[in-house]
Design a protein around this motif. Sequence first.
Motif, PDB file in Angstrom:
ATOM      1  N   ASP A  58      37.709  39.951  44.983  1.00 26.93           N
ATOM      2  CA  ASP A  58      38.989  39.476  44.454  1.00 26.93           C
ATOM      3  C   ASP A  58      39.265  38.090  45.038  1.00 26.93           C
ATOM      4  OD1 ASP A  58      39.457  40.124  47.047  1.00 26.93           O
ATOM      5  OD2 ASP A  58      41.362  41.154  46.689  1.00 26.93           O
ATOM      6  N   ARG A  67      41.145  35.025  40.550  1.00 26.49           N
ATOM      7  CA  ARG A  67      41.216  36.486  40.472  1.00 26.49           C
ATOM      8  C   ARG A  67      39.951  37.155  40.988  1.00 26.49           C
ATOM      9  NH1 ARG A  67      44.192  37.670  35.777  1.00 26.49           N
ATOM     10  NH2 ARG A  67      43.547  39.803  35.974  1.00 26.49           N
ATOM     11  N   GLY A  68      38.867  36.404  40.996  1.00 27.80           N
ATOM     12  CA  GLY A  68      37.656  37.003  41.525  1.00 27.80           C
ATOM     13  C   GLY A  68      36.462  36.917  40.588  1.00 27.80           C
TER      14      GLY A  68
END
Lengths: 788, 157
Positions: free
Chosen positions: A384, A463-464
């Motif tokens: 993440d 967000r990853g």
Amino acid sequence: MDELTREFLIESQEGLDRMERCLTDLEARPKDAALLGDIFRSVHTIKGTTGFLGFKRLESLAHAGENLLGLLRDGKLVADRPLITGLLHLLDGLRSILKSIETEASEGEGDDTVLIEQLEELQAPVRFPGAQELSASTTANAKQKACIKAGVKSASMAPPPPALQKAPTPCPAPPPSAPVPVSAPSAKAARTSEPSEVVASPAAPPPVETEPDASRTRPQTAAAGTAAESTLRVDVVLLNRMMNLVGELVLTRNQVLQATAADPNMTLLSRRLDMVTADLRENVMKARMQPVSNIFSKMPRIVRDLSQSLGRRVRLQVEGQDTELDKSLLEAIKDPLTHAVRNSLDHGIEPPEVRQAAGKDPEGTLKLRASHEGSHVIIEVSDDGAGINVEMVRLKAIERGLIAAERAAQLGERELLQLIFLPGFSTAAAVTNVSGRGVGMDVVRTNVEKIGGKVEIDSRPGRGTTLRLRIPLTLAIIPALIVRSVDQSFALPQGALSELVHIPPEQASKAIEWIEGAPLYRLRGKLLPLVFLDRLLVPAGQHKSAIEHDNFIAVLDADGRRYGLVVDGLADPEEIVVKPLSAVLKVIGLYSGATVLGNADLALILDPGAIAQKAGVTMSADREATGAASEEEDSGAAKAMEYLLVEAAGRRAAVPLADVLRIEQIPLSRIEYIGDRPVLNFEGQLMPVEDSGAVLAAAESSAQADHEAQIVVVVCREANRHVGIAVSHVLDVAAGGDLFEAGTSQRTGGVTLLKDRVTGVVNLAGVQPLPSVEEAPENWNQLAEATS
Amino acid sequence: MSTATVLHKKELASALVEVCSVRLGDTWFGVPITHILEIIGAARPQPVPLAPDYVGGLVHYRGDVLTTVSLRQLLDLPPKEGAQAILVLESDGGCFGLLVDAVGEVLTVSSADYEPNPSILDQRRKTLFAGAYKLKEKLLVMLNPERLDPLRLSQAS
């Protein structure tokens, strides 16, 4: 190496693996007595056996560790971070000695005093209840530190007494053999040589206490022993041989089945043979399977070490540990997976303060997930973290000369993401020992593709990133398409095959275009380089030059290169058992193995990547990469919006291509009716056939003219059922465009722009334009059950 | 049994060699049976495009794919139509097959009849052959199984 030592090595390695797992768990749950007990047992077992086998270096190291662990287990120490680091070092030390025993049959010449000192130092901050003892212990600590500072090696106050008392205990059962008395006093001598007077110090952790504990662990190890009796260690070579023989049996069975098909007396027997063989094959394959936890269990340690050295806070989540994979494949993905985890930690998850500033939990999450999907195992590494900055990728790729600036400017996000798989690519500003050397993602991709797998990447800024490894279940048996060329059969692995194009003889000269001797084919408007398999395999001048027969183009995707392989004919797809080739034939490079087909013929397995290379489909790094990327982009985007264009009684309609299972041409007589609903008895199950275009009626009326009425049924998947759609013709496959309602600018549903014409999309869920089959699934299933 | 006869027998045994005779064209060759794992009759090896000339193709042998060496190719004889026999030979690098026209019988030959390679043979034949036994009606040319291993051949060429 004798049997005893070998057994000891295997056992110790397993013990250490277990210990590693427990240690990383311990960090999260420092008070877990079961974990501590487990770790203690691993080290204790090693120590006990080494004394017996006479490995002195190993013994003294294990001993130092055992002392520390004893304190830990008794609650005299708390498993804090430096302590666990120390224990991990102990683990590495033990491993390296075991390795040297395995390779050189001796412990090697290493010096463990530093490590032992470190372990002993960790014992120091022992706090006992009671002020008196406390003060005493502090003075002892001071003394001990002074000893160490003075350069006095080993021998703090704690270890000697247990060494004296415990060394003989591990081997009371066997008659005292020569090495034991020798090793025990020598260990003692090494320890007690100097400050023997310090031993009397009251601050020494009561050595006696470890004694009963040691005996307490004994019955537990015995219990573990009985559990081990139900399993058996088997040599992998033997398993491979078994797999080979089972493959052979499958083949013989196929031939027996063919030969006895006509004889009713044999049917029962051959059916039984069939069943037993299938069962056997499944079980032998199962025997080769190992849970992915075997490699997942290495990750907590890597994550821990890396996050410490990189200053990250990371929580590791593991899912699907029980998912099983062939042993050889498991070995093959170990490195790629490690690379991926390193990458996530180094490039993905940000330092805690950065995360906090971004409003995220300062502790990052790294998720490892394994799951089954059809005949593949999916392994996901997701974090993440910050995600991949595509602009940075663009800049770095240009900077490193992997792509031309003007080309880079045209690339979309997805294409840019693919660039990270190029050899030599790295976004790291500085080269660290973790990453930044520009090897990594290309290694991941190469290794995974080598075993027939695929790598997908998905990243959202802030967000990853998720990296998905798609691994086939087994290496030994792969699906392949059998193709014919130069009067021989060849197997083409289906993993690389994306589509097939048939060119009838009369069109051959027109369909294949040439640029200066390079054959090309226009595949949906794009030029596809072609490779003629016969010309490749037969030296120039000897082959029949005619292309005026049926040609089939197998469109292949290999290592990011896309090309068409032209073959003379196609046979059925088969599940083939891969057999290795001898070294002489391996060097030819075009074949990755050989196989025996159902008809007992041998076929060579073609290596699509090697063929591309040999035929010169290799392009410069720049063009190759972008070509591959845009192609992948194409197929990726097209998956969402590609349609099968069909014609039903004069009307054009579109079926989402992703839902199409296959297209069947069947005689009209196979369509049966329940009430007035047309159904198709398909593989023993009833499948509703949609006929909104009245194709069936039209076909029936034309049937009177020529009685061989055929209709085309497009078999689609809708939720978890199959639906057939009756059509007159299948026209083409095309990408559809979105349509927007005038004025509202809202996307319209149910229609798409196909080949510049507004076309209705067949709503498989059954709303429009076909009459509803909403209630059908249950009904039809019941009907199917009732009739079968 | 007297000691003398035992000794005599031992002497005799050490001088006798068991050889499998194979035919290629009009010539009979011999292969020491200690190197032979199995004889496969009437096999049709699958050709391997782009393989070295001496590779006779692949055959399916006990669950494995066996590379065969064509003795005809090695000796520059024209290829033979139809099925051929295969001797499965064992060597350091594993197993390989030797393609011959026909397999004869197992002969027991005496070392008294042995002669080393004649000097007029060309270099290649000198390495492949290991002398000959003079039989009553014909010469039995001994093959050197180690030298026939495809790996050795590929190194030689």
